[in-house]
Write a protein that holds these residues in place. Structure first.
Motif, PDB file in Angstrom:
ATOM      1  N   ASP A  80       0.836  -1.142  -0.035  1.00  0.00           N
ATOM      2  CA  ASP A  80      -0.008  -0.006   0.019  1.00  0.00           C
ATOM      3  C   ASP A  80       1.082   1.351  -0.014  1.00  0.00           C
ATOM      4  N   SER A  81       2.095   1.215   0.675  1.00  0.00           N
ATOM      5  CA  SER A  81       2.668   2.360   0.652  1.00  0.00           C
ATOM      6  C   SER A  81       3.723   2.544  -0.463  1.00  0.00           C
ATOM      7  N   HIS A  82       3.928   1.621  -1.204  1.00  0.00           N
ATOM      8  CA  HIS A  82       4.948   1.664  -2.143  1.00  0.00           C
ATOM      9  C   HIS A  82       4.400   1.321  -3.835  1.00  0.00           C
ATOM     10  N   ARG A  83       3.462   0.706  -3.927  1.00  0.00           N
ATOM     11  CA  ARG A  83       2.868   0.161  -5.182  1.00  0.00           C
ATOM     12  C   ARG A  83       2.768   1.450  -6.063  1.00  0.00           C
ATOM     13  N   HIS A  84       2.040   2.628  -5.789  1.00  0.00           N
ATOM     14  CA  HIS A  84       1.981   3.639  -6.583  1.00  0.00           C
ATOM     15  C   HIS A  84       3.285   4.267  -7.213  1.00  0.00           C
ATOM     16  N   LEU A  85       4.203   3.800  -6.407  1.00  0.00           N
ATOM     17  CA  LEU A  85       5.832   4.597  -6.907  1.00  0.00           C
ATOM     18  C   LEU A  85       6.186   3.940  -8.117  1.00  0.00           C
ATOM     19  N   LEU A  86       5.893   2.706  -8.301  1.00  0.00           N
ATOM     20  CA  LEU A  86       6.444   1.997  -9.591  1.00  0.00           C
ATOM     21  C   LEU A  86       7.914   1.707  -9.503  1.00  0.00           C
ATOM     22  N   ILE A  87       8.195   1.205  -8.431  1.00  0.00           N
ATOM     23  CA  ILE A  87       9.555   1.036  -8.051  1.00  0.00           C
ATOM     24  C   ILE A  87      10.320  -0.121  -9.157  1.00  0.00           C
ATOM     25  N   THR A  88      11.354   0.272  -9.819  1.00  0.00           N
ATOM     26  CA  THR A  88      11.840  -0.877 -10.499  1.00  0.00           C
ATOM     27  C   THR A  88      12.861  -1.705  -9.864  1.00  0.00           C
TER      28      THR A  88
END
Length: 136
Positions: A80-88
């Motif tokens: 929930d706290s990272h998904r929207h950041l689209l971390i590669t």
């Protein structure tokens, strides 16, 4: 004495919340200023929107609890706290490099480094953008 030391929790071997907090304080400063991570505009925006102190608190709480301390993580789920950041994957590796540099800076012993790294790695699947699956 050796048997007791061998049974000591990672939390105890790291020196408890005060020592963990010092290391996390340094790590989060490094992460939030890392140009490799801030090249992702979503991460950069989050790094300018989120309170460093709050971020440090939650990461300290999470690591202490996972290491066997009395703390209980009260933040949002990693997804929930990272998904929207689209971390590669590359950004994850940069973060893990920052972690390694911080652990080395504070001369965390190898055994404890491996255990801390394993705890952080256990969050990877929830944080890193899954690679797109190929066609037929």
């Amino acid at each position: 004495m050796d048997d007791q030391q061998g049974a000591a929790s990672l939390y105890d071997r790291l020196g408890g919340v005060y020592n963990v907090a010092v290391v996390i304080d340094d790590l989060i400063d490094q992460v939030m200023d890392d140009p490799r991570l801030n090249a992702n505009p979503r991460v950069d925006e989050a790094h300018h929107r989120v309170s460093r102190a709050g971020f440090k608190y939650y990461v300290t709480e999470m690591l202490c609890g996972a290491a066997g301390g009395p703390q209980v993580y009260t933040g949002r789920s990693m997804g929930d706290s990272h998904r929207h950041l689209l971390i590669t994957e590359d950004e994850w590796r940069a973060f893990m490099d920052d972690l390694q540099q911080t652990l080395d800076k504070f001369q965390v012993p190898e055994r404890e480094q491996q255990e801390v790294t394993a705890i952080i790695e256990s969050t990877r699947e929830a944080i890193v953008l899954a690679p797109l699956q190929g066609g037929p």
